[in-house]
Design an enzyme around this catalytic site. Structure first.
Site, PDB file in Angstrom:
ATOM      1  N   GLY A  49      29.342  -5.554  -9.296  1.00 41.92           N
ATOM      2  CA  GLY A  49      29.878  -4.331 -10.134  1.00 41.92           C
ATOM      3  C   GLY A  49      28.919  -3.077  -9.999  1.00 41.92           C
ATOM      4  O   GLY A  49      27.836  -3.286  -9.639  1.00 41.92           O
TER       5      GLY A  49
ATOM      6  N   ARG B 176      32.310   9.375   3.356  1.00 41.75           N
ATOM      7  CA  ARG B 176      33.395   9.798   4.003  1.00 41.75           C
ATOM      8  C   ARG B 176      34.283  10.657   2.875  1.00 41.75           C
ATOM      9  O   ARG B 176      35.108  11.568   3.431  1.00 41.75           O
ATOM     10  CB  ARG B 176      34.365   8.594   4.413  1.00 41.75           C
TER      11      ARG B 176
ATOM     12  N   LYS C  75      23.116 -14.521   0.844  1.00 38.50           N
ATOM     13  CA  LYS C  75      22.290 -14.284   0.010  1.00 38.50           C
ATOM     14  C   LYS C  75      20.966 -15.437  -0.199  1.00 38.50           C
ATOM     15  O   LYS C  75      19.984 -15.268  -0.275  1.00 38.50           O
ATOM     16  CB  LYS C  75      22.812 -14.181  -1.628  1.00 38.50           C
TER      17      LYS C  75
ATOM     18  N   VAL D 289      20.815  -9.511  -3.418  1.00 44.66           N
ATOM     19  CA  VAL D 289      20.890 -10.958  -3.944  1.00 44.66           C
ATOM     20  C   VAL D 289      20.746 -10.908  -5.581  1.00 44.66           C
ATOM     21  O   VAL D 289      20.232 -10.324  -6.438  1.00 44.66           O
ATOM     22  CB  VAL D 289      19.489 -11.762  -3.758  1.00 44.66           C
TER      23      VAL D 289
ATOM     24  N   GLU E 102      34.215  -8.632  -1.994  1.00 46.94           N
ATOM     25  CA  GLU E 102      33.513  -7.759  -0.726  1.00 46.94           C
ATOM     26  C   GLU E 102      35.067  -7.042  -0.049  1.00 46.94           C
ATOM     27  O   GLU E 102      36.147  -7.655  -0.326  1.00 46.94           O
ATOM     28  CB  GLU E 102      33.152  -8.848   0.257  1.00 46.94           C
TER      29      GLU E 102
HETATM   30  N1  HSE Z   1      31.119  -9.833  -3.425  1.00 48.20           N
HETATM   31  C1  HSE Z   1      29.921 -10.092  -4.036  1.00 48.20           C
HETATM   32  C2  HSE Z   1      30.244 -11.102  -5.261  1.00 48.20           C
HETATM   33  C3  HSE Z   1      29.444  -8.734  -4.595  1.00 48.20           C
HETATM   34  O1  HSE Z   1      31.249 -11.332  -5.578  1.00 48.20           O
HETATM   35  O2  HSE Z   1      29.238 -11.656  -5.883  1.00 48.20           O
HETATM   36  C4  HSE Z   1      27.952  -8.998  -4.992  1.00 48.20           C
HETATM   37  O3  HSE Z   1      27.238  -9.083  -3.748  1.00 48.20           O
END
Ligand code: HSE
Length: 454
Positions: free
Chosen positions: A319, A64, A222, A149, A207
């Site tokens: 990250g 975007r 995961k 994962v 997230e």
């Molecule tokens: N939000 C996820 C975490 C990012 O904090 O592990 C990686 O999947």
């Protein structure tokens, strides 16, 4: 369908080695992980080509908006991300937009158009993976998801390929960096939950909807994937028992420490004669255990398998470039197998699709663990008797019991207990009876305790 032909340059001089034409990549999403992927692919292009046996070029970006760190000169850029899935020049579509609606449509369109897909999207795989893999098999294309994962930790490859000789018994992991970062800061610096969450968001770990992190949903996505590749069962996110860390109080982290434990958000899956355990929840674990010392946004997964014994994988679980590391490794993997017969590739879920087994998932009430209990009671004669009577009726053995300092203002005292291993149903029965005792003044705090013994 599978067609190796267009991947070679027309080289009619038989004295020259065949040169494979570059593999063309389309990146969709130029956020934290997308920009990291763009940068790693460009910065390490030469080493990547040496590893892949051909160069890998970004030909199309769907986003975007531009990213300040990504110079897209010479790269086609589309604001309509579906243009990437329609682009005949794209061999591999890298999906890094997250979410399960547009990402699902995009992935299915890319597969329908004969493109391989690399994704970091755990929710997409956990919720729609069975269907996506079936569509990919039909078209003879790959869907790779190492980054879904534990971010940069190559745990999918380790379990799916490195441990392929083994019967896996169980695995446990710290698979949400945000929760681990929050719990670490609460333990180490006594910071408040909200304060630390804001920092995790700023660092790009969290997230888009951080409740996914703190309520255990991201870890459950995961774990769903890990359980499938460990045991050869279909993906079944809806069967995971999920409890997050949003109600965790620092006082319990402190008491746990005094008892010799740390609190971590764990994803655990175990195969037994009774079924498969599939659960995400905070747990006390021994402070001296390797897993207890995985701090900050680090992730770790330990896998216990019959031949190799215990193995342990750890690294940054979130990250920009750590996650990009796994995304790019998948792109290289896919580039290497482009010319191979799809039926000879590593199956998406480690086991051949027609050999997956529908093993029963154990209801949480049937799962056995030890428990940490904190009961707040009035300091009145006989209250401890009533509490222990309730525990005894539920057939619960106490491993340790301590009474903490009394609050002189309200005359209330916290009682801390650690139980032996019991069924969840037993502790629930005892808690409802304890909460009904007149001098018990608050809800009983109950945290599972795992020794993680191998
Ligand atoms: N939000 C996820 C975490 C990012 O904090 O592990 C990686 O999947």
């Amino acid at each position: 369908m599978y067609n190796a032909e267009p991947l070679k340059t027309n080289n009619h001089n038989s004295n020259e080695a065949t040169v494979l034409r570059p593999v063309s990549v389309g990146i969709v999403g130029l956020g934290t992980v997308g920009s990291g992927t763009f940068k790693v692919l460009q910065r390490n292009a030469e080493d990547i080509a040496r590893r892949a046996g051909r160069s890998i070029q970004i030909v199309h970006v769907g986003a975007r908006r531009d990213h300040p760190d990504c110079d897209t000169t010479g790269v086609r850029v589309s604001r309509d991300i579906f243009e990437v899935a329609r682009d005949p020049d794209v061999d591999i579509l890298v999906e890094l937009i997250g979410g399960t609606t547009t990402a699902y449509e995009l992935t299915m369109m890319a597969i329908a158009n004969g493109k391989h897909v690399v994704t970091a999207n755990k929710a997409l795989i956990a919720l729609h993976g069975n269907e996506i893999f079936a569509a990919a098999r039909k078209k003879g294309v790959n869907v790779a998801f190492e980054a879904a994962v534990a971010g940069g930790v190559p745990v999918i490859k380790a379990i799916r390929e490195g441990l392929a000789a083994n019967r896996i018994l169980w695995l446990a992991g710290i698979i949400n960096g945000t929760s681990n970062f929050i719990l670490t800061e609460m333990w180490d610096k006594g910071r408040s939950f909200q304060d630390v969450l804001g920092e995790a968001q700023a660092k790009g770990y969290a997230e888009a909807d951080p409740t996914f992190d703190v309520e255990g949903i991201d870890a459950a996505h995961k774990l769903t994937i890990l359980a499938s590749i460990a045991f050869g069962i279909p993906l079944q996110f809806d069967k995971v028992f999920v409890e997050g860390i949003s109600r965790m109080e620092s006082v319990d982290i402190k008491y746990a420490e005094q008892l010799g434990y740390r609190v971590k958000l764990l994803g655990i899956t175990r195969q037994s004669d009774r079924g498969v355990e599939l659960r995400v929840h905070p747990a006390l674990i021994p402070a001296g255990h390797l897993m207890a010392n995985v701090n900050g946004a680090l992730n770790a997964v330990m896998v216990i398998a019959d031949a190799v014994g215990p193995t342990f994988y750890s690294g940054w679980g979130a990250g920009s470039e750590p996650t990009a590391s796994s995304v790019v490794a998948d792109v290289i993997d896919v580039a290497r197998v482009l010319t191979t017969d799809p039926t000879n590739r590593v199956p998406h879920l480690a086991f051949q699709a027609d050999r997956l087994e529908n093993l029963p998932i154990l209801p949480i009430e049937e799962v056995e663990t030890a428990f940490y209990l904190r009961i707040l009671a009035k300091d009145s004669p006989g209250v401890l008797n009533k509490i222990t009577a309730a525990l005894s009726r539920a057939d619960i053995n106490i491993e340790a019991i301590t009474q903490r300092e009394i609050d002189e203002v309200n005359g209330q005292v916290p009682i801390i207990m650690v139980t032996r291993k019991i069924k969840e149903a037993q502790v629930r029965q005892a808690i409802s009876e304890i909460e009904a005792v007149q001098d018990v003044v608050d809800r009983v705090i109950c945290i599972r305790l795992e020794m993680l013994e191998t």
